[in-house]
Design an enzyme around this catalytic site. Sequence first.
Site, mmCIF file in Angstrom:
data_model
loop_
_atom_site.group_PDB
_atom_site.id
_atom_site.type_symbol
_atom_site.label_atom_id
_atom_site.label_comp_id
_atom_site.label_asym_id
_atom_site.label_seq_id
_atom_site.Cartn_x
_atom_site.Cartn_y
_atom_site.Cartn_z
ATOM 1 N N HIS A 200 0.635 -1.145 -0.062
ATOM 2 C CA HIS A 200 -0.074 0.031 -0.135
ATOM 3 C C HIS A 200 0.934 1.271 0.033
ATOM 4 O O HIS A 200 1.764 1.219 0.565
ATOM 5 C CB HIS A 200 -0.858 0.010 1.130
ATOM 6 N N ASP B 239 -8.350 -5.192 0.194
ATOM 7 C CA ASP B 239 -8.900 -6.354 -0.843
ATOM 8 C C ASP B 239 -8.596 -7.705 -0.490
ATOM 9 O O ASP B 239 -9.489 -8.417 -1.007
ATOM 10 C CB ASP B 239 -8.150 -5.773 -2.337
HETATM 11 C C1 LIG Z 1 -0.535 -0.450 -3.886
HETATM 12 C C2 LIG Z 1 0.540 -0.321 -4.584
HETATM 13 C C3 LIG Z 1 0.226 0.036 -6.079
HETATM 14 C C4 LIG Z 1 1.377 0.495 -3.953
HETATM 15 O O1 LIG Z 1 2.481 0.923 -5.082
HETATM 16 P P1 LIG Z 1 3.653 1.931 -4.450
HETATM 17 O O2 LIG Z 1 3.409 2.804 -3.330
HETATM 18 O O3 LIG Z 1 4.468 2.582 -5.651
HETATM 19 O O4 LIG Z 1 4.759 0.730 -3.794
HETATM 20 P P2 LIG Z 1 6.303 0.663 -4.332
HETATM 21 O O5 LIG Z 1 6.324 0.193 -5.930
HETATM 22 O O6 LIG Z 1 6.873 1.910 -3.803
HETATM 23 O O7 LIG Z 1 6.512 -0.545 -3.434
HETATM 24 C C5 LIG Z 1 7.964 -0.653 -2.651
HETATM 25 C C6 LIG Z 1 8.514 -2.201 -3.084
HETATM 26 O O8 LIG Z 1 7.713 -3.171 -2.793
HETATM 27 C C7 LIG Z 1 7.378 -3.980 -3.825
HETATM 28 N N1 LIG Z 1 5.874 -4.248 -3.834
HETATM 29 C C8 LIG Z 1 4.865 -3.271 -3.666
HETATM 30 N N2 LIG Z 1 3.613 -4.040 -3.675
HETATM 31 C C9 LIG Z 1 4.137 -5.327 -3.937
HETATM 32 C C10 LIG Z 1 3.163 -6.306 -4.187
HETATM 33 N N3 LIG Z 1 1.962 -6.319 -4.035
HETATM 34 N N4 LIG Z 1 3.776 -7.473 -4.389
HETATM 35 C C11 LIG Z 1 5.292 -7.601 -4.536
HETATM 36 N N5 LIG Z 1 5.960 -6.705 -4.431
HETATM 37 C C12 LIG Z 1 5.490 -5.688 -4.297
HETATM 38 C C13 LIG Z 1 7.766 -3.026 -5.025
HETATM 39 O O9 LIG Z 1 7.775 -3.789 -6.268
HETATM 40 C C14 LIG Z 1 8.686 -2.082 -4.536
HETATM 41 O O10 LIG Z 1 10.009 -3.113 -4.528
HETATM 42 P P3 LIG Z 1 11.681 -2.454 -5.087
HETATM 43 O O11 LIG Z 1 11.539 -1.352 -3.943
HETATM 44 O O12 LIG Z 1 12.304 -3.540 -4.958
HETATM 45 O O13 LIG Z 1 11.298 -2.152 -6.465
HETATM 46 C C15 LIG Z 1 1.335 -1.696 -4.831
HETATM 47 O O14 LIG Z 1 1.734 -2.174 -3.664
HETATM 48 C C16 LIG Z 1 0.544 -2.711 -5.678
HETATM 49 O O15 LIG Z 1 0.705 -2.834 -6.734
HETATM 50 N N6 LIG Z 1 -0.122 -3.792 -4.923
HETATM 51 C C17 LIG Z 1 -0.901 -4.721 -5.515
HETATM 52 C C18 LIG Z 1 -1.952 -4.353 -5.915
HETATM 53 C C19 LIG Z 1 -2.957 -3.697 -4.913
HETATM 54 O O16 LIG Z 1 -3.453 -4.723 -3.875
HETATM 55 N N7 LIG Z 1 -3.544 -2.803 -4.959
HETATM 56 C C20 LIG Z 1 -4.732 -2.379 -3.852
HETATM 57 C C21 LIG Z 1 -4.202 -1.330 -2.968
HETATM 58 S S1 LIG Z 1 -5.362 -0.856 -1.804
#
Ligand SMILES: CC(C)(COP(=O)(O)OP(=O)(O)OC[C@H]1O[C@@H](n2cnc3c(N)ncnc32)[C@H](O)[C@@H]1OP(=O)(O)O)[C@@H](O)C(=O)NCCC(=O)NCCS
Length: 382
Positions: free
Chosen positions: A265, A318
């Site tokens: 998140h 979710d």
């Molecule tokens: C929610 C979300 C978009 C947040 O994105 P964000 O704030 O840009 O997170 P970041 O990309 O900065 O994440 C930090 C690290 O964790 C990893 N990470 C984040 N969410 C992840 C996930 N669901 N699965 C695996 N790795 C994940 C990223 O790849 C990143 O790794 P890195 O530093 O090696 O590149 C992301 O966590 C995601 O896509 N989650 C899955 C979809 C989801 O459940 N969305 C609903 C949210 S309520």
Amino acid sequence: MSAGTEQVISGLEGVLAGESSVTFLDGLADPSVLEYRGYNIHDIAETTSFEEVAFLVIEGHLPNKAELAAFDQELKAARAIPPQVIDTIRALPKGIHPMAAFRTAVSVLACYDPQQEDNSKEANRAKAGRMTAQFATIVAAQHRINEGKPVVEPDPSLGHAANFLYMLNGERGDDLWVRTLETTMNLYAEHEANASTFAVRVVVGTNSDLHSAIVAGIGALKGPAHGGAADDSIALIQDIGNVENVKPWVDQAFAERRLIPGFGHRVYKTGDARTPHLRNMCRALAEHSATKDSSWVDIALATEDYIRSMKRLVANVDLYAAAALYYLDFPLNLFTNFVAAARIVGWSANAIEQFEKNRIIRPRMKYVGERARTFVPLEQRG
Ligand SMILES: CC(C)(COP(=O)(O)OP(=O)(O)OC[C@H]1O[C@@H](n2cnc3c(N)ncnc32)[C@H](O)[C@@H]1OP(=O)(O)O)[C@@H](O)C(=O)NCCC(=O)NCCS
């Protein structure tokens, strides 16, 4: 600062884009804090009706009994949707994305709203009430049409959540089902400056109309990084399949650097304030259900435990909402649409706030392309 030297904040992470009195969110506190209009989510999620939460979020204060009764009547009176919306859902190509169908249905709904182009506070408040009532009706109609069944008329003797279940299934749900659906809707009702709400604010910033802003929000919610993760969380549980497969499945996903839906998140780093309620309710639902596979909740729990033990990511709302809706026999292809039917509350509250102190939202981009290129006329290009 001269052009080109400004710092780019990737994904606008941590940027305060404005002031709001709708939601307080601290995802770094342990435990994390989520408050609607100053009320902690833990005090309202499981005990209040969706109508109470919607009134609170939209109006800014808890309703007294008379206000709640009036709001309840307002929503009930607005539940029916124009037949043209139902005709549109029927006319759409089979197999299109359910959120694409929903987005289209809301665009059509806008065309029949008596105050479509009226941006006064009174009109926006009235439209917020109407859409809060109508979105559940649209989702239920989508389901009935998908199933080739007749659309069910709303039942004015039922509250919003109970009527939602009734319109989906053509029969009343039991108390545990209604309470779980209502709690899930309360938890999804609002969530500060998430991507879809920000999209809503951007459209309001141009002084466009409320329905147009909401349609933009629906488009943003559809994406798998946002509301679309709801659908993907279902696929995750189905794909893992059994508790023994959790560790190898997760290990492989991390090794392949795949995003695991239902985890991670942008703002919650210590835990999603919304998950404890659904985690508890899923367990109760699994025990209550005679027909559903009890392993769904076990898989969700084991996946969360394993990923937490790796100190990697928090489980977000979710993950357990997917399991909860499965036990409720909610049509799983309409999970993101369900989120929209709850989030209309927060979108509306944020839009009304934005309209009150409006300024166009127009940031800049740091240009990284080539400059001062020599123009070559078409006939001279190779
Ligand atoms: C929610 C979300 C978009 C947040 O994105 P964000 O704030 O840009 O997170 P970041 O990309 O900065 O994440 C930090 C690290 O964790 C990893 N990470 C984040 N969410 C992840 C996930 N669901 N699965 C695996 N790795 C994940 C990223 O790849 C990143 O790794 P890195 O530093 O090696 O590149 C992301 O966590 C995601 O896509 N989650 C899955 C979809 C989801 O459940 N969305 C609903 C949210 S309520």
